[in-house]
Design a protein around this motif. Structure first.
Motif, PDB file in Angstrom:
ATOM      1  N   LEU B  39       0.873  -1.183  -0.173  1.00 23.81           N
ATOM      2  CA  LEU B  39       0.303   0.005   0.158  1.00 23.81           C
ATOM      3  C   LEU B  39       0.825   1.470   0.169  1.00 23.81           C
ATOM      4  O   LEU B  39       0.525   2.152  -0.591  1.00 23.81           O
ATOM      5  CB  LEU B  39      -0.958  -0.025   1.253  1.00 23.81           C
ATOM      6  CG  LEU B  39      -2.103  -0.880   1.043  1.00 23.81           C
ATOM      7  CD1 LEU B  39      -2.815  -0.919   2.489  1.00 23.81           C
ATOM      8  CD2 LEU B  39      -3.050  -0.334   0.013  1.00 23.81           C
ATOM      9  N   ASN B  40       2.002   1.360   0.824  1.00 24.38           N
ATOM     10  CA  ASN B  40       2.904   2.316   0.838  1.00 24.38           C
ATOM     11  C   ASN B  40       3.476   2.621  -0.408  1.00 24.38           C
ATOM     12  O   ASN B  40       3.586   3.805  -0.789  1.00 24.38           O
ATOM     13  CB  ASN B  40       3.781   2.241   2.112  1.00 24.38           C
ATOM     14  CG  ASN B  40       3.320   2.532   3.352  1.00 24.38           C
ATOM     15  OD1 ASN B  40       2.305   3.272   3.530  1.00 24.38           O
ATOM     16  ND2 ASN B  40       3.932   1.858   4.190  1.00 24.38           N
ATOM     17  N   ALA B  41       3.876   1.665  -1.176  1.00 24.85           N
ATOM     18  CA  ALA B  41       4.262   1.821  -2.512  1.00 24.85           C
ATOM     19  C   ALA B  41       3.360   2.745  -3.434  1.00 24.85           C
ATOM     20  O   ALA B  41       3.769   3.550  -4.308  1.00 24.85           O
ATOM     21  CB  ALA B  41       4.663   0.440  -3.227  1.00 24.85           C
ATOM     22  N   ALA B  42       2.023   2.151  -3.392  1.00 27.39           N
ATOM     23  CA  ALA B  42       1.116   2.810  -4.075  1.00 27.39           C
ATOM     24  C   ALA B  42       1.006   4.339  -3.849  1.00 27.39           C
ATOM     25  O   ALA B  42       0.883   5.413  -4.605  1.00 27.39           O
ATOM     26  CB  ALA B  42      -0.238   2.198  -4.069  1.00 27.39           C
ATOM     27  N   VAL B  66      -7.665   9.252   1.757  1.00 27.32           N
ATOM     28  CA  VAL B  66      -8.908   8.321   1.960  1.00 27.32           C
ATOM     29  C   VAL B  66      -8.368   6.881   1.868  1.00 27.32           C
ATOM     30  O   VAL B  66      -8.909   6.036   2.676  1.00 27.32           O
ATOM     31  CB  VAL B  66      -9.628   8.571   0.490  1.00 27.32           C
ATOM     32  CG1 VAL B  66     -10.921   7.207   0.459  1.00 27.32           C
ATOM     33  CG2 VAL B  66     -10.408  10.033   0.568  1.00 27.32           C
ATOM     34  N   SER B  67      -7.512   6.776   1.093  1.00 30.14           N
ATOM     35  CA  SER B  67      -6.930   5.032   0.979  1.00 30.14           C
ATOM     36  C   SER B  67      -6.007   4.923   2.339  1.00 30.14           C
ATOM     37  O   SER B  67      -6.023   3.707   2.651  1.00 30.14           O
ATOM     38  CB  SER B  67      -5.798   5.106  -0.151  1.00 30.14           C
ATOM     39  OG  SER B  67      -4.969   4.120  -0.265  1.00 30.14           O
ATOM     40  N   GLY B  71      -7.207   1.654   4.167  1.00 29.72           N
ATOM     41  CA  GLY B  71      -6.161   0.510   4.438  1.00 29.72           C
ATOM     42  C   GLY B  71      -5.848   0.210   5.940  1.00 29.72           C
ATOM     43  O   GLY B  71      -5.736  -0.928   6.190  1.00 29.72           O
ATOM     44  N   ALA B  72      -5.988   1.320   6.743  1.00 32.33           N
ATOM     45  CA  ALA B  72      -6.123   0.966   8.468  1.00 32.33           C
ATOM     46  C   ALA B  72      -6.951   0.244   8.372  1.00 32.33           C
ATOM     47  O   ALA B  72      -6.906  -0.924   9.352  1.00 32.33           O
ATOM     48  CB  ALA B  72      -6.245   2.262   8.880  1.00 32.33           C
TER      49      ALA B  72
ATOM     50  N   LEU C 179      -4.221  -0.726  -6.722  1.00 33.44           N
ATOM     51  CA  LEU C 179      -4.170   0.781  -6.194  1.00 33.44           C
ATOM     52  C   LEU C 179      -2.840   1.204  -7.059  1.00 33.44           C
ATOM     53  O   LEU C 179      -2.633   2.356  -7.527  1.00 33.44           O
ATOM     54  CB  LEU C 179      -3.838   1.001  -4.752  1.00 33.44           C
ATOM     55  CG  LEU C 179      -3.890   2.448  -4.369  1.00 33.44           C
ATOM     56  CD1 LEU C 179      -5.061   3.147  -4.844  1.00 33.44           C
ATOM     57  CD2 LEU C 179      -3.738   2.501  -2.892  1.00 33.44           C
ATOM     58  N   TYR C 180      -1.964   0.327  -7.020  1.00 32.26           N
ATOM     59  CA  TYR C 180      -0.540   0.704  -7.727  1.00 32.26           C
ATOM     60  C   TYR C 180      -0.913   0.885  -9.182  1.00 32.26           C
ATOM     61  O   TYR C 180      -0.521   1.919  -9.811  1.00 32.26           O
ATOM     62  CB  TYR C 180       0.361  -0.369  -7.583  1.00 32.26           C
ATOM     63  CG  TYR C 180       1.723   0.052  -7.834  1.00 32.26           C
ATOM     64  CD1 TYR C 180       2.589   0.389  -6.999  1.00 32.26           C
ATOM     65  CD2 TYR C 180       2.490  -0.203  -9.124  1.00 32.26           C
ATOM     66  CE1 TYR C 180       3.890   0.826  -7.142  1.00 32.26           C
ATOM     67  CE2 TYR C 180       3.643   0.099  -9.331  1.00 32.26           C
ATOM     68  CZ  TYR C 180       4.395   0.639  -8.379  1.00 32.26           C
ATOM     69  OH  TYR C 180       5.788   0.931  -8.636  1.00 32.26           O
TER      70      TYR C 180
END
Lengths: 182, 102, 497
Positions: B39-42, B66-67, B71-72, C179-180
């Protein structure tokens, strides 16, 4: 070039290093701690990229709340259970995965930094970080607030619903079984 | 400021680290860590791509905000499932479970 | 601005919020069971609101709703395809809600169960109504979150919890990949709105990074749709869930992945430049073959049905892939895609019903093992008849609904001169008859065991959805013109964006 360049490259190196540590460290508490450090470094990068809102929220949620959750879950487990044992076959078993990782990383980096950058963009944007972006922070902050609460309010509402559902889910998973009344 | 290339490369490497983690690690907590790295990469991608010479796009910031929230929620749910799995098996090692091998 | 399209979203979501609160009041009054019926009424209201939308959608083509002008603002966008998908979801969602009244009566935490079920229905409606890739992503996560919890609803045993975790990790990997890919698309075009994306990429050239994006989108949606290398969560998660939820998951939730691939690929990437239909076709054939072989080996009724879902996803993709190929001709593309879409509807009816029947058997006997279920059909004639019809329909017997859509898929492939694809689909379809016949033999024609003396017919709330689904199978099988017509309209809506 100069100090800024060194700082940014160092941040990226730290980001990747902490991510690798979070994956590779045997002791889960340390792995989670380095995940927190990774999120912190990412927040600093967001700040440098003129996204202070995102930086703060990332810091609060991913480097804060989520890490606390991880540690709370870990603290409920027996200390001995959480550690993997570093045996030889583990290392050998990870070689294919490591090779796969390197191949994927090389391909992705190659394609993204060459052909992706080279595509003609529809709205005439040039996708290069310039050396000087006028950091009009005041108006930027207003823009983000407006885009969140006015332009994308539907997304925010859906996100609120998603969090409600996640809360319901946690409540379901930890519900107490009612005793059968005989 | 360094170029966009660096950030794209960084996010691509982060993505592959997350993929590698999911593919090789056999520990439930490690898998959740892998998802978070993905998720962090995106998110890094979104922020880097929206910082352009033409200006800053506030929309991408909103997407990431929002993401992060969603994600959390996913990670919280995953952690509570981990606790339940742990209660049944007293271990976090996937290899000692019945169905989780893949 | 059309407020009508908000009702299929607001009714389930407000219901999901209201039911936990309402159930506190009802518990004080001592009529807690009323909550189940209220949930069923809300699900019925959802169907009514979807059907109500048909008139507007069919006359106007595309309706949008927004609070801020797109392409910047988030928007909802309903065309014929979205409407068709939401009809499929609402239909099965309503019947499953009725079914749950009797099936779940011994469980606890039912207020949360119904809230999550309604949130799942609403979330799926939202996924197909989204007019913007990011809105779709958030709706996707909302839908996924409620399905994770529903899979591991019976958390006391090891299986649901473990399967739920596996489902969550694989699905979360899919969402992150999605998402990516969305972030890369955003970087290319600067927008995520469907129409703007379409315009922006209309005159694109083939480029390796576009193929990377396509691959990531297919992986991201494909995890939910369980395309073969990514299917491993499905045979664990679907049997582990309560049968009502298995029916939801197998019947409709995996179809959201199909919708995602169909909509985003055809919308953003022009077929004439990037010929990805062949790749999708290869994966479709792989999916149905692997699913067929695995289904033959199963001893667990729900696991068998789960593998059969994978097979049917293969058929659906075989139909859709015809529409994604370059140079097959407009007519073939429409027929192929319409066949795939009709199979989505038919499979949701057939597989939903088979899972609900299996649930009825499990409800009465308490086992999923095929050996122990031997001959149970003789004790439960109505359920057995429905099960029989479902098996015949999914095996593709003419006169029932499964035949119509399979025929359209194969016809589309033949018409598009994809003879290999048509032949492989036909062979797989014939091959799958083997295990449906085995199911029919074991459930209905085998001698019942002695332990089954006390088994009686399932209660009424379980039978009502089964009978309604059987009527739908016969209805579409015999009078198929309206269903085919709607599916063709939906196919045209997505092909001629």
């Amino acid at each position: 070039m100069g100090l800024e360049f060194v700082v940014e490259v160092a941040l990226i190196v730290f980001l990747i290093m902490f991510a690798l540590l979070a994956v590779e460290l045997k002791k889960l508490a340390y792995a989670v701690a380095s995940l927190g450090l990774m999120s912190t470094v990412l927040s600093i990068i967001f700040y440098i990229l003129y996204a202070p809102y995102v930086a703060v929220i990332n810091l609060l949620v991913y480097a804060g709340a989520v890490i606390v959750l991880f540690l709370a879950v870990l603290s409920l487990m027996k200390p001995g259970e959480e550690e993997g044992k570093g045996k030889m076959y583990d290392i050998i078993a990870e070689i294919p995965g490591g090779v796969l990782f390197i191949i994927i990383a090389v391909i992705l980096v190659q394609i993204l930094t060459t052909s992706y950058i080279g595509i003609q963009f529809a709205y005439g944007k040039t996708l290069n970080l310039p050396s000087l972006i006028p950091p009009q922070m005041q108006s930027m902050l207003q823009n983000v607030a407006e885009s969140t609460w006015r332009v994308r309010v539907i997304d925010v509402l859906i996100q609120a619903m998603a969090l409600f559902v996640a809360g319901l889910g946690v409540a379901v998973l930890f519900r107490r079984e009612r005793r059968e009344k005989e | 400021m360094i170029g966009l290339n660096w950030y794209l490369a960084a996010s691509a490497i982060l993505y592959s680290i997350g993929l590698y983690c999911l593919a090789t690690k056999r520990n439930l907590i490690k898998m959740i860590i892998g998802v978070e790295i993905l998720l962090n990469a995106a998110h890094l991608n979104f922020i880097a791509l929206s910082t352009t010479t033409a200006g800053l796009d506030p929309l991408a910031r909103t997407y990431v905000i929002v993401s992060i929230g969603v994600g959390a929620g996913v990670i919280a749910l995953a952690l509570s499932l981990t606790l339940l799995v742990y209660r049944h098996y007293r271990t976090l090692d996937v290899r000692k479970m019945r169905r989780l091998k893949w | 601005m059309m407020q009508e399209i908000l009702y299929p979203l607001l009714i389930p979501f407000l219901g999901a919020i209201a039911i936990p609160l309402l159930s506190i009041i009802l518990r004080k009054m001592g009529i807690e069971r009323a909550r189940d019926y209220i949930a069923a009424v809300i699900a019925l209201g959802n169907i009514v609101s979807v059907v109500n939308l048909y008139q507007t959608v069919s006359t106007q083509g595309t309706i949008t709703f927004y609070l801020f002008e797109p392409p910047t603002g988030a928007c909802l966008r309903v065309d014929m395809l979205s409407w068709f998908m939401s009809l499929v979801f609402s239909n099965l969602g309503f019947l499953v809600t009725i079914y749950s009244i009797a099936y779940m009566e011994k469980d606890t935490g039912l207020d949360k169960y119904y809230a999550l079920l309604l949130a799942l229905i609403g979330g799926m409606n939202l996924v197909v109504y989204a007019g913007d890739l990011f809105t779709l992503f958030v709706a996707w996560e909302l839908m996924s979150l409620s399905s994770y919890t529903l899979v591991s609803f019976r958390k006391e045993t090891w299986e649901p919890v473990e399967a739920g975790f596996k489902y969550l990790i694989m699905s979360a990997f899919g969402s992150a990949t999605l998402l990516y890919a969305i972030s890369l698309l955003y970087g290319l075009t600067g927008t995520l709105n469907f129409e703007a994306l379409h315009q922006a990429l209309l005159s694109t050239e083939a480029n390796p990074s576009l193929y990377i994006i396509i691959g990531m989108l297919v992986i991201g949606f494909g995890v939910k749709a369980s395309i073969v290398p990514l299917h491993t969560w499905l045979p664990d998660a679907h049997p582990a869930a309560p049968s009502s939820i298995s029916a939801m998951l197998s019947g409709v939730v995996i179809k959201t992945g199909v919708y995602g691939i169909l909509r985003i690929l055809l919308l953003a990437f022009p077929v004439t430049v990037l010929d990805y239909g062949t790749i999708i076709a290869v994966f479709a054939v792989l999916t149905m073959t692997v699913g067929n072989i695995m289904a033959l080996l199963q001893e667990d009724i729900k696991r068998l049905l789960a593998y059969s879902s994978i097979v049917n996803i293969g058929y659906i993709f075989a139909g859709l892939s015809v529409g994604m190929m370059n140079g097959v001709g407009e007519a073939a593309a429409t027929i192929g895609v319409a066949g795939g879409l009709l199979h989505i509807l038919n499979h949701s009816i057939m597989k939903g019903m088979l899972f609900l029947c299996a649930g009825a058997f499990i409800h009465e006997l308490g086992t999923r093992n095929l050996d122990e279920l031997r001959g149970i059909g003789r004790k439960m004639p109505v359920t057995a008849f429905c099960f029989f019809m479902g098996c015949l329909a999914i095996a593709g017997v003419p006169g029932l609904n499964g035949f119509v859509s399979k025929f359209m898929i194969i016809w589309g492939a033949v018409k598009g001169k994809q003879l290999v694809l048509a032949a492989l689909t036909l062979i797989n379809s014939a091959f799958s008859v083997a295990y449906y016949l085995r199911l029919i033999h074991i459930i209905i024609f085998a001698e019942p065991r002695k332990e089954m003396e006390h088994i009686r017919e399932a209660p009424l709330p379980i039978l009502i959805p089964l009978v309604i689904l059987t009527i739908q199978i016969l209805f579409i099988g015999i009078w198929w013109e309206p269903a085919v017509e709607i599916a063709e309209k939906a196919a045209e809506a997505v092909l001629k964006m």
